[in-house]
Design a protein around this motif. Sequence first.
Motif, PDB file in Angstrom:
ATOM      1  N   ASN A 165       0.808  -1.219   0.000  1.00  0.00           N
ATOM      2  CA  ASN A 165       0.000   0.000   0.000  1.00  0.00           C
ATOM      3  C   ASN A 165       0.845   1.275   0.000  1.00  0.00           C
ATOM      4  OD1 ASN A 165      -2.524  -1.067  -0.196  1.00  0.00           O
ATOM      5  ND2 ASN A 165      -3.083  -0.761   1.946  1.00  0.00           N
ATOM      6  N   THR A 166       2.120   1.158   0.286  1.00  0.00           N
ATOM      7  CA  THR A 166       2.932   2.361   0.361  1.00  0.00           C
ATOM      8  C   THR A 166       3.012   3.067  -0.994  1.00  0.00           C
ATOM      9  OG1 THR A 166       5.033   3.309   1.069  1.00  0.00           O
ATOM     10  CG2 THR A 166       5.161   1.228  -0.072  1.00  0.00           C
ATOM     11  N   ASN A 167       3.065   4.391  -0.935  1.00  0.00           N
ATOM     12  CA  ASN A 167       3.244   5.149  -2.177  1.00  0.00           C
ATOM     13  C   ASN A 167       4.723   5.459  -2.412  1.00  0.00           C
ATOM     14  OD1 ASN A 167       3.667   7.073  -0.232  1.00  0.00           O
ATOM     15  ND2 ASN A 167       2.132   8.510  -0.980  1.00  0.00           N
ATOM     16  N   ASN A 168       5.592   4.920  -1.566  1.00  0.00           N
ATOM     17  CA  ASN A 168       7.025   5.094  -1.702  1.00  0.00           C
ATOM     18  C   ASN A 168       7.583   3.960  -2.567  1.00  0.00           C
ATOM     19  OD1 ASN A 168       9.816   5.176  -1.389  1.00  0.00           O
ATOM     20  ND2 ASN A 168       9.722   5.722   0.772  1.00  0.00           N
ATOM     21  N   GLU A 169       7.597   4.204  -3.875  1.00  0.00           N
ATOM     22  CA  GLU A 169       8.020   3.151  -4.795  1.00  0.00           C
ATOM     23  C   GLU A 169       9.443   2.685  -4.521  1.00  0.00           C
ATOM     24  OE1 GLU A 169       8.207   1.917  -9.503  1.00  0.00           O
ATOM     25  OE2 GLU A 169       7.953   4.033  -9.004  1.00  0.00           O
ATOM     26  N   GLU A 170      10.326   3.602  -4.183  1.00  0.00           N
ATOM     27  CA  GLU A 170      11.732   3.250  -3.958  1.00  0.00           C
ATOM     28  C   GLU A 170      11.875   2.192  -2.862  1.00  0.00           C
ATOM     29  OE1 GLU A 170      15.143   3.348  -5.756  1.00  0.00           O
ATOM     30  OE2 GLU A 170      13.498   4.644  -6.364  1.00  0.00           O
ATOM     31  N   LYS A 171      11.108   2.338  -1.784  1.00  0.00           N
ATOM     32  CA  LYS A 171      11.163   1.378  -0.672  1.00  0.00           C
ATOM     33  C   LYS A 171      10.745  -0.016  -1.160  1.00  0.00           C
ATOM     34  CE  LYS A 171       8.051   1.748   2.668  1.00  0.00           C
ATOM     35  NZ  LYS A 171       7.361   2.025   3.934  1.00  0.00           N
ATOM     36  N   VAL A 172       9.649  -0.097  -1.874  1.00  0.00           N
ATOM     37  CA  VAL A 172       9.151  -1.386  -2.362  1.00  0.00           C
ATOM     38  C   VAL A 172      10.100  -1.962  -3.409  1.00  0.00           C
ATOM     39  CG1 VAL A 172       7.199  -2.573  -3.441  1.00  0.00           C
ATOM     40  CG2 VAL A 172       6.785  -0.662  -1.894  1.00  0.00           C
ATOM     41  N   LYS A 173      10.578  -1.102  -4.278  1.00  0.00           N
ATOM     42  CA  LYS A 173      11.498  -1.523  -5.337  1.00  0.00           C
ATOM     43  C   LYS A 173      12.771  -2.123  -4.752  1.00  0.00           C
ATOM     44  CE  LYS A 173      13.630   0.395  -9.498  1.00  0.00           C
ATOM     45  NZ  LYS A 173      13.818   1.657 -10.260  1.00  0.00           N
ATOM     46  N   ASP A 174      13.305  -1.525  -3.685  1.00  0.00           N
ATOM     47  CA  ASP A 174      14.521  -2.036  -3.042  1.00  0.00           C
ATOM     48  C   ASP A 174      14.315  -3.448  -2.496  1.00  0.00           C
ATOM     49  OD1 ASP A 174      15.822   0.335  -3.621  1.00  0.00           O
ATOM     50  OD2 ASP A 174      15.689   1.136  -1.582  1.00  0.00           O
ATOM     51  N   VAL A 175      13.178  -3.689  -1.850  1.00  0.00           N
ATOM     52  CA  VAL A 175      12.874  -5.017  -1.311  1.00  0.00           C
ATOM     53  C   VAL A 175      12.696  -6.014  -2.456  1.00  0.00           C
ATOM     54  CG1 VAL A 175      11.273  -6.400   0.072  1.00  0.00           C
ATOM     55  CG2 VAL A 175      11.840  -4.065   0.786  1.00  0.00           C
ATOM     56  N   ALA A 176      11.937  -5.616  -3.466  1.00  0.00           N
ATOM     57  CA  ALA A 176      11.689  -6.490  -4.622  1.00  0.00           C
ATOM     58  C   ALA A 176      12.995  -6.849  -5.331  1.00  0.00           C
ATOM     59  CB  ALA A 176      10.723  -5.812  -5.582  1.00  0.00           C
ATOM     60  N   LYS A 177      13.878  -5.874  -5.453  1.00  0.00           N
ATOM     61  CA  LYS A 177      15.177  -6.116  -6.100  1.00  0.00           C
ATOM     62  C   LYS A 177      15.999  -7.112  -5.291  1.00  0.00           C
ATOM     63  CE  LYS A 177      19.189  -3.696  -7.957  1.00  0.00           C
ATOM     64  NZ  LYS A 177      19.889  -2.411  -8.074  1.00  0.00           N
ATOM     65  N   GLU A 178      16.010  -6.938  -3.968  1.00  0.00           N
ATOM     66  CA  GLU A 178      16.764  -7.849  -3.093  1.00  0.00           C
ATOM     67  C   GLU A 178      16.231  -9.283  -3.204  1.00  0.00           C
ATOM     68  OE1 GLU A 178      19.446  -9.280  -0.255  1.00  0.00           O
ATOM     69  OE2 GLU A 178      19.466  -7.341  -1.271  1.00  0.00           O
ATOM     70  N   LEU A 179      14.906  -9.421  -3.278  1.00  0.00           N
ATOM     71  CA  LEU A 179      14.289 -10.752  -3.339  1.00  0.00           C
ATOM     72  C   LEU A 179      14.123 -11.261  -4.769  1.00  0.00           C
ATOM     73  CD1 LEU A 179      11.548 -10.348  -0.578  1.00  0.00           C
ATOM     74  CD2 LEU A 179      13.853 -11.300  -0.358  1.00  0.00           C
ATOM     75  N   GLU A 180      14.417 -10.395  -5.732  1.00  0.00           N
ATOM     76  CA  GLU A 180      14.311 -10.735  -7.157  1.00  0.00           C
ATOM     77  C   GLU A 180      12.902 -11.190  -7.523  1.00  0.00           C
ATOM     78  OE1 GLU A 180      17.498 -13.389  -8.244  1.00  0.00           O
ATOM     79  OE2 GLU A 180      18.981 -12.148  -7.212  1.00  0.00           O
ATOM     80  N   ILE A 181      11.932 -10.344  -7.151  1.00  0.00           N
ATOM     81  CA  ILE A 181      10.531 -10.603  -7.479  1.00  0.00           C
ATOM     82  C   ILE A 181       9.872  -9.309  -7.964  1.00  0.00           C
ATOM     83  CG2 ILE A 181      10.248 -12.583  -5.929  1.00  0.00           C
ATOM     84  CD1 ILE A 181       9.018 -10.740  -3.851  1.00  0.00           C
ATOM     85  N   PRO A 182       8.805  -9.422  -8.747  1.00  0.00           N
ATOM     86  CA  PRO A 182       8.101  -8.220  -9.208  1.00  0.00           C
ATOM     87  C   PRO A 182       7.286  -7.584  -8.081  1.00  0.00           C
ATOM     88  CG  PRO A 182       7.007 -10.191 -10.030  1.00  0.00           C
ATOM     89  CD  PRO A 182       8.247 -10.643  -9.306  1.00  0.00           C
ATOM     90  N   TYR A 183       6.864  -6.353  -8.299  1.00  0.00           N
ATOM     91  CA  TYR A 183       6.139  -5.629  -7.253  1.00  0.00           C
ATOM     92  C   TYR A 183       5.085  -4.689  -7.823  1.00  0.00           C
ATOM     93  CZ  TYR A 183       8.881  -1.495  -8.483  1.00  0.00           C
ATOM     94  OH  TYR A 183       9.436  -0.437  -9.157  1.00  0.00           O
ATOM     95  N   ILE A 184       4.144  -4.377  -6.964  1.00  0.00           N
ATOM     96  CA  ILE A 184       3.135  -3.343  -7.210  1.00  0.00           C
ATOM     97  C   ILE A 184       3.105  -2.502  -5.943  1.00  0.00           C
ATOM     98  CG2 ILE A 184       0.673  -2.861  -7.555  1.00  0.00           C
ATOM     99  CD1 ILE A 184       0.526  -5.647  -8.970  1.00  0.00           C
ATOM    100  N   PHE A 185       3.211  -1.201  -6.095  1.00  0.00           N
ATOM    101  CA  PHE A 185       3.133  -0.318  -4.932  1.00  0.00           C
ATOM    102  C   PHE A 185       1.860   0.518  -5.039  1.00  0.00           C
ATOM    103  CE2 PHE A 185       4.810   2.404  -8.115  1.00  0.00           C
ATOM    104  CZ  PHE A 185       4.536   3.717  -7.727  1.00  0.00           C
TER     105      PHE A 185
END
Length: 167
Positions: free
Chosen positions: A66-86
Amino acid sequence: MILYPQFYLKNVKEISIELLRNNRIKGLILDVDNTLIDIKRNIIKGAKEWCEGLKRQGIRICILSNTNNEEKVKDVAKELEIPYIFFAKKPFKDGFYRAQKLLDIENSKEIAVVGDQLFTDIIGANRVKMIPILVQPVDKRDLWYTKIKRPIENIFIRRYIKSTEEK
């Protein structure tokens, strides 16, 4: 009840391939805040290995936050190597449907939604007929807007626990 999960676990790492296979789950939709990361944005220890292990077993995984902070979600997704929706606006259905499309799994009953909040993750999962998995928050500290909801959610969690003990 729409507020109740199907499973209540200590953390995401308790989600095993056996639990997933026994419940015919092919995909996981993961929350970020207080599910995968703490308030300081540290990913829980062992999350990367857990995620890699499930992916090797053919489980499809994505993040729905639900966060509108894409960078935060993107960093986690990159670390886990999975896609994301913020900025998903859970518990509204649209974000869950977008995640389902991202996972490319037609049957919603083959997808589990994992999160630490009843009013977003669990209600949303139940609304779209996905399997709701509630996990305990990884940090006792919450973002300010979650702090408001947490005491109310805890009442329902205690009722849920009591109802499962009575069975």
